[in-house]
Design a protein around this motif. Structure first.
Motif, PDB file in Angstrom:
ATOM      1  N   SER A 497     -33.522  17.770 -45.668  1.00 30.79           N
ATOM      2  CA  SER A 497     -32.399  18.652 -46.024  1.00 30.79           C
ATOM      3  C   SER A 497     -32.811  20.117 -45.927  1.00 30.79           C
ATOM      4  N   ASP A 498     -34.009  20.426 -46.459  1.00 30.64           N
ATOM      5  CA  ASP A 498     -34.499  21.809 -46.395  1.00 30.64           C
ATOM      6  C   ASP A 498     -34.701  22.249 -44.951  1.00 30.64           C
ATOM      7  N   ARG A 499     -35.221  21.347 -44.143  1.00 32.46           N
ATOM      8  CA  ARG A 499     -35.445  21.683 -42.731  1.00 32.46           C
ATOM      9  C   ARG A 499     -34.116  21.982 -42.022  1.00 32.46           C
ATOM     10  N   ILE A 500     -33.098  21.167 -42.313  1.00 34.86           N
ATOM     11  CA  ILE A 500     -31.790  21.359 -41.692  1.00 34.86           C
ATOM     12  C   ILE A 500     -31.198  22.705 -42.103  1.00 34.86           C
ATOM     13  N   ILE A 501     -31.326  23.031 -43.404  1.00 33.67           N
ATOM     14  CA  ILE A 501     -30.800  24.303 -43.893  1.00 33.67           C
ATOM     15  C   ILE A 501     -31.486  25.470 -43.182  1.00 33.67           C
ATOM     16  N   VAL A 502     -32.811  25.429 -43.109  1.00 30.74           N
ATOM     17  CA  VAL A 502     -33.561  26.517 -42.478  1.00 30.74           C
ATOM     18  C   VAL A 502     -33.212  26.615 -40.986  1.00 30.74           C
ATOM     19  N   GLU A 503     -33.112  25.465 -40.325  1.00 28.91           N
ATOM     20  CA  GLU A 503     -32.756  25.450 -38.899  1.00 28.91           C
ATOM     21  C   GLU A 503     -31.365  26.058 -38.680  1.00 28.91           C
ATOM     22  N   THR A 504     -30.434  25.731 -39.569  1.00 28.90           N
ATOM     23  CA  THR A 504     -29.070  26.251 -39.455  1.00 28.90           C
ATOM     24  C   THR A 504     -29.038  27.753 -39.665  1.00 28.90           C
ATOM     25  N   ILE A 505     -29.771  28.237 -40.676  1.00 29.63           N
ATOM     26  CA  ILE A 505     -29.816  29.679 -40.937  1.00 29.63           C
ATOM     27  C   ILE A 505     -30.421  30.415 -39.743  1.00 29.63           C
ATOM     28  N   ALA A 506     -31.509  29.855 -39.186  1.00 28.83           N
ATOM     29  CA  ALA A 506     -32.142  30.480 -38.019  1.00 28.83           C
ATOM     30  C   ALA A 506     -31.170  30.553 -36.848  1.00 28.83           C
ATOM     31  N   SER A 507     -30.402  29.470 -36.652  1.00 29.02           N
ATOM     32  CA  SER A 507     -29.411  29.438 -35.576  1.00 29.02           C
ATOM     33  C   SER A 507     -28.316  30.475 -35.798  1.00 29.02           C
ATOM     34  N   LEU A 508     -27.841  30.572 -37.041  1.00 27.98           N
ATOM     35  CA  LEU A 508     -26.813  31.571 -37.360  1.00 27.98           C
ATOM     36  C   LEU A 508     -27.334  32.987 -37.110  1.00 27.98           C
ATOM     37  N   GLY A 509     -28.585  33.222 -37.530  1.00 27.49           N
ATOM     38  CA  GLY A 509     -29.171  34.539 -37.329  1.00 27.49           C
ATOM     39  C   GLY A 509     -29.211  34.921 -35.852  1.00 27.49           C
ATOM     40  N   ARG A 510     -29.625  33.977 -35.017  1.00 27.62           N
ATOM     41  CA  ARG A 510     -29.689  34.256 -33.574  1.00 27.62           C
ATOM     42  C   ARG A 510     -28.301  34.540 -33.013  1.00 27.62           C
ATOM     43  N   LYS A 511     -27.313  33.744 -33.448  1.00 29.82           N
ATOM     44  CA  LYS A 511     -25.947  33.917 -32.933  1.00 29.82           C
ATOM     45  C   LYS A 511     -25.381  35.285 -33.295  1.00 29.82           C
ATOM     46  N   PHE A 512     -25.755  35.791 -34.475  1.00 29.03           N
ATOM     47  CA  PHE A 512     -25.236  37.081 -34.903  1.00 29.03           C
ATOM     48  C   PHE A 512     -26.200  38.229 -34.583  1.00 29.03           C
ATOM     49  N   GLY A 513     -27.286  37.941 -33.864  1.00 26.62           N
ATOM     50  CA  GLY A 513     -28.226  38.981 -33.461  1.00 26.62           C
ATOM     51  C   GLY A 513     -28.999  39.582 -34.607  1.00 26.62           C
ATOM     52  N   LEU A 514     -29.328  38.767 -35.624  1.00 21.85           N
ATOM     53  CA  LEU A 514     -30.031  39.258 -36.806  1.00 21.85           C
ATOM     54  C   LEU A 514     -31.476  38.766 -36.826  1.00 21.85           C
ATOM     55  N   GLU A 515     -32.354  39.570 -37.419  1.00 22.58           N
ATOM     56  CA  GLU A 515     -33.703  39.083 -37.687  1.00 22.58           C
ATOM     57  C   GLU A 515     -33.624  38.006 -38.764  1.00 22.58           C
ATOM     58  N   VAL A 516     -34.512  37.033 -38.686  1.00 19.65           N
ATOM     59  CA  VAL A 516     -34.593  35.994 -39.724  1.00 19.65           C
ATOM     60  C   VAL A 516     -36.036  35.933 -40.203  1.00 19.65           C
ATOM     61  N   ILE A 517     -36.219  36.054 -41.517  1.00 20.22           N
ATOM     62  CA  ILE A 517     -37.561  36.005 -42.089  1.00 20.22           C
ATOM     63  C   ILE A 517     -37.608  34.907 -43.143  1.00 20.22           C
ATOM     64  N   ALA A 518     -38.658  34.109 -43.106  1.00 20.95           N
ATOM     65  CA  ALA A 518     -38.847  33.028 -44.086  1.00 20.95           C
ATOM     66  C   ALA A 518     -39.871  33.477 -45.112  1.00 20.95           C
ATOM     67  N   GLU A 519     -39.480  33.431 -46.390  1.00 18.54           N
ATOM     68  CA  GLU A 519     -40.418  33.825 -47.444  1.00 18.54           C
ATOM     69  C   GLU A 519     -40.993  32.591 -48.128  1.00 18.54           C
ATOM     70  N   GLY A 520     -42.144  32.769 -48.755  1.00 21.74           N
ATOM     71  CA  GLY A 520     -42.773  31.665 -49.479  1.00 21.74           C
ATOM     72  C   GLY A 520     -43.585  30.744 -48.594  1.00 21.74           C
ATOM     73  N   VAL A 521     -44.053  31.242 -47.437  1.00 21.60           N
ATOM     74  CA  VAL A 521     -44.895  30.428 -46.540  1.00 21.60           C
ATOM     75  C   VAL A 521     -46.317  30.421 -47.109  1.00 21.60           C
ATOM     76  N   GLU A 522     -46.761  29.247 -47.543  1.00 23.84           N
ATOM     77  CA  GLU A 522     -48.035  29.177 -48.262  1.00 23.84           C
ATOM     78  C   GLU A 522     -49.085  28.309 -47.590  1.00 23.84           C
ATOM     79  N   ASN A 523     -48.697  27.529 -46.583  1.00 25.80           N
ATOM     80  CA  ASN A 523     -49.699  26.689 -45.913  1.00 25.80           C
ATOM     81  C   ASN A 523     -49.365  26.523 -44.439  1.00 25.80           C
ATOM     82  N   GLU A 524     -50.329  25.966 -43.701  1.00 29.23           N
ATOM     83  CA  GLU A 524     -50.193  25.838 -42.252  1.00 29.23           C
ATOM     84  C   GLU A 524     -49.083  24.858 -41.855  1.00 29.23           C
ATOM     85  N   LYS A 525     -48.868  23.800 -42.666  1.00 26.25           N
ATOM     86  CA  LYS A 525     -47.808  22.838 -42.337  1.00 26.25           C
ATOM     87  C   LYS A 525     -46.435  23.506 -42.355  1.00 26.25           C
TER      88      LYS A 525
END
Length: 554
Positions: A497-525
């Motif tokens: 579910s989290d992956r789908i949400i993040v993928e959707t937000i990234a897609s929306l950002g690209r469609k609207f020409g916006l930068e997308v930044i993910a916060e809370g990245v804590e490990n390589e996975k």
């Protein structure tokens, strides 16, 4: 004559080459011309379209809204629900313009099908507001509903109640029978709670084995409200205790229930806390029972008051410090720092206090204005000093802006003065606003956002996906960035579910020409998944912990 024919052919070619559906209506709102895309969108042939009323193509749900747009000759794009020849409906963005052709007034309408985008919007909204296991509301959305319900009850002079339900010894089920069995139990408990709920009652799962039920008691008497709440709580307790047959065994589940009455002075945070305190009291006194919140259990509330008093003192003594966390642009080999996020901390007697604790209290008490001014002042000083640093002069600094802070009457003037005083490049100052701000004083806040953009400020929508923001807002607002909340990133490598949400937000950002930044990245996975989803900007402990400004190198 030949020239006129050529012009008509050119006009037809232009109409049919556009991606929009185009239709022209006469003064009686009858269709007199359309292009191929319009016919394709609505399932008609060219001849069937001619003579049809404009509202034959509009779904009844959108009739009134479209009428208003036509009456005021609004030429701004807007969303409407359309109706095809076969009766099916789809969402579209409409633009209409009144014009004069051959001395006659006509209205030209352009239509773009946004069904796929609306489906994504609905999907992300559902995933953000519902528990992925049980399908019921989650904590975030429950609190939004509770806020609205409190206002209604206060207007009516009625009482309501919250039941805070925690399954007793649920951990043992997970440990001995496995998490799949535990999930089955949670789904069944949700079903039972919904069976006990009235039509206007709300059930939500807010934690692992924690549920809340919002009761509409339909009474203006406090004693009757308490009596009704207890009867319903007992009904839920008995329903939960019924034997649950799973494969070759029968399980008996018990629960502890805390009750908080929604009175005329209730707030969301207090009610959730009071009901939680009562539930833990039920556990401490033997489990499998019901406990009302007792006013004598208000130690937490008293502590909160003391904290606000200490917060006022901290402002006077300047007991705050700023930490900064790097924002990274991912590369194929090396990664580049593109900016920092400013994070405030309160130092009280040598102990660092998290903003998650004191910021809500600062907002509630109005102290957030002074704290916010302190942060903006310090950040602008740093940006001014960086002008002489060959590396850092290209970095930006992001600052979190509270709704209360943003809605301050002179907020834009305050930002303008800071820019002028410190002579900084306004593009290096990025203000992070939340989605929920878009739902407060909409017109006034939209005006402020545009004014900030005119100053050259860049804007980010913080914690995107955790609130509510219409796609039309994204289309209209001059924002620069969507920031994906850490709650969606923390389990992105294991939670679909989290992956789908993040993928959707990234897609929306690209469609609207916006930068997308993910916060809370804590490990390589997590980083690996983020990369796979095409996100190029990240922030988190994997790259940098929050540190003081003098620790950050080039």
């Amino acid at each position: 004559m030949i020239k006129d024919k050529q012009q008509i052919e050119i006009l037809n070619l232009l109409l049919d080459s556009t991606i929009e559906g185009i239709v022209v209506f006469d003064e009686q709102r009858k269709a007199i011309r359309s292009n191929k895309n319009f016919a394709r969108l609505f399932g008609y042939n060219d001849k069937e379209i001619i003579g049809k009323n404009a509202f034959d193509f509009i779904a009844p749900e959108s009739h009134e809204m479209v009428k208003k747009k036509i009456i005021i000759s609004d030429q701004e794009p807007y969303e409407a629900l359309m109706r095809k020849k076969d009766g099916s409906k789809f969402w579209a963005i409409l633009r209409g313009k009144e014009s004069i052709i051959s001395g006659k007034q006509v209205r030209i309408s352009a239509i773009i099908d946004i069904s796929s985008i609306k489906e994504k919007e609905e999907k992300i909204l559902y995933l953000a507001n519902h528990d992925s296991l049980t399908g019921t509301y989650n904590r975030r959305f429950f609190q939004e509903i509770l806020t609205q319900r409190i206002e209604v009850l206060q207007q009516m002079g009625h009482y309501g109640a919250i039941l805070f339900i925690d399954l007793d010894d649920f951990k043992e089920i997970n440990d001995t029978l496995g998490h799949d069995t535990g999930d089955t139990v949670l789904i069944e408990m949700t079903r039972r709670l919904k069976e006990c709920a009235g039509k206007s009652d709300i059930v939500a799962r807010i934690g692992g084995d924690e549920f809340v039920v919002l009761l509409n008691l339909d009474t203006s008497g406090i004693n009757e409200a308490a009596y009704k709440a207890e009867i319903i709580a007992e009904k839920n307790l008995e329903r939960i205790k019924l034997s649950l047959h799973l494969e070759d065994r029968d399980l008996r589940i018990n629960a502890s229930i805390g009750i908080a009455i929604i009175d005329r002075n209730a707030t969301v945070s207090d009610l959730m806390k009071f009901a939680d305190i009562a539930m833990y009291q039920a556990k401490r006194t033997g489990k499998n029972r019901i406990v009302f919140f007792d006013k004598e259990l208000q130690k937490d509330l008293e502590e909160r008051i003391r904290t606000i008093i200490n917060l006022r003192k901290a402002i006077k003594t300047n007991a705050f410090k700023l930490l900064f966390q790097k924002q990274i642009q991912l590369g194929s080999g090396t990664h580049n720092t593109v900016g920092l996020e400013a994070l405030i901390r309160w130092v009280d007697n040598g102990k660092i206090i998290s903003p998650g604790f004191f910021i809500p209290l600062a907002e509630e008490s109005g102290l957030i204005i002074e704290i916010g001014d302190f942060v903006l002042q310090k950040v602008c000083q740093i940006l001014r000093n960086w002008k002489k640093n060959n590396t850092k002069k290209s970095w930006r600094i992001s600052v979190n802006i509270s709704i209360i802070q943003f809605e301050e009457r002179l907020f834009v003037e305050k930002i303008k003065k800071l820019i002028e005083t410190h002579k900084i490049d306004p593009q290096k100052l990025r203000l992070e606003i939340t989605e929920n701000l878009l739902m407060h004083s909409i017109e006034e806040n939209f005006i402020k956002i545009r004014q900030l953009k005119e100053l050259g400020i860049t804007l980010s929508i913080d914690d995107f996906g955790t609130g509510f923001s219409s796609l039309m807002y994204l289309k209209k607002l001059p924002v620069d960035e969507l920031k994906i909340d850490r709650s969606f990133v923390s389990d992105i490598d294991s939670n679909e579910s989290d992956r789908i949400i993040v993928e959707t937000i990234a897609s929306l950002g690209r469609k609207f020409g916006l930068e997308v930044i993910a916060e809370g990245v804590e490990n390589e996975k997590q980083l690996q998944v983020i990369r796979q989803l095409g996100i190029t900007h990240v922030q988190g402990y994997l790259f940098s912990k929050p540190v003081e400004i003098n620790v950050i190198g080039n």
